[in-house]
Write a protein that holds these residues in place. Sequence first.
Motif, PDB file in Angstrom:
ATOM      1  N   LEU A 206       0.830  -1.045   0.033  1.00  0.00           N
ATOM      2  CA  LEU A 206      -0.016   0.081  -0.002  1.00  0.00           C
ATOM      3  C   LEU A 206       0.814   1.074   0.123  1.00  0.00           C
TER       4      LEU A 206
ATOM      5  N   GLN B  82       0.862   5.613  -0.077  1.00  0.00           N
ATOM      6  CA  GLN B  82       0.416   7.033  -0.140  1.00  0.00           C
ATOM      7  C   GLN B  82       1.374   8.004  -0.415  1.00  0.00           C
TER       8      GLN B  82
ATOM      9  N   SER C 199      -0.871  13.458   0.534  1.00  0.00           N
ATOM     10  CA  SER C 199      -2.379  13.333   1.253  1.00  0.00           C
ATOM     11  C   SER C 199      -3.227  12.344   0.106  1.00  0.00           C
ATOM     12  N   SER C 200      -2.696  11.827  -0.966  1.00  0.00           N
ATOM     13  CA  SER C 200      -3.469  11.105  -1.857  1.00  0.00           C
ATOM     14  C   SER C 200      -3.954  10.005  -1.153  1.00  0.00           C
ATOM     15  N   GLU C 201      -4.981   9.168  -1.940  1.00  0.00           N
ATOM     16  CA  GLU C 201      -5.468   7.961  -1.481  1.00  0.00           C
ATOM     17  C   GLU C 201      -4.472   6.945  -1.535  1.00  0.00           C
ATOM     18  N   LYS C 202      -4.642   5.842  -0.535  1.00  0.00           N
ATOM     19  CA  LYS C 202      -3.477   4.988  -0.825  1.00  0.00           C
ATOM     20  C   LYS C 202      -3.853   4.137  -2.083  1.00  0.00           C
ATOM     21  N   GLU C 203      -2.850   3.543  -2.712  1.00  0.00           N
ATOM     22  CA  GLU C 203      -2.828   2.711  -3.667  1.00  0.00           C
ATOM     23  C   GLU C 203      -2.446   1.491  -3.271  1.00  0.00           C
ATOM     24  N   ASN C 204      -3.319   0.310  -3.682  1.00  0.00           N
ATOM     25  CA  ASN C 204      -3.123  -1.030  -3.192  1.00  0.00           C
ATOM     26  C   ASN C 204      -2.580  -1.900  -4.391  1.00  0.00           C
TER      27      ASN C 204
END
Length: 134
Positions: free
Chosen positions: A90, A92, A95-100
Amino acid sequence: MERRSILAAVGTMLGGITAGCSRLSTDDRTEEYVYGLYNYSDKSRSFTIQIKNTSSGIIHTKTAQLEGGKATEPDSDDEITFEGDPVRILVQVDSSEKENLPWPASSSAEGKIATSAEISYGQENEGEISVHGL
């Protein structure tokens, strides 16, 4: 002649006693996994990296501030040691969304996962995260 028979019997007995010991030690050992983080953008970025496995969930978390055009090579601070194989990364950035993302496959051992991963930000396009096995 009798001495050779005794030595052969002792050797056979010791072989039987220690059979399987190497298997036990290999199964009980912990595999080490390492990653490097690469910031190809021209700005300083904050990265939060989390590693997940199937049984424990999150098994490693690290936050790092990385200047534009800089990298952290795998070293003692980036080594991840745990039981079980990593499954997901994961990532991040700021402050972007986490990429999985999936933990990468090995580039040298077909059907195995990589023991070392390269996490890149902005290599192809600004804002794009990629993960490659080494």
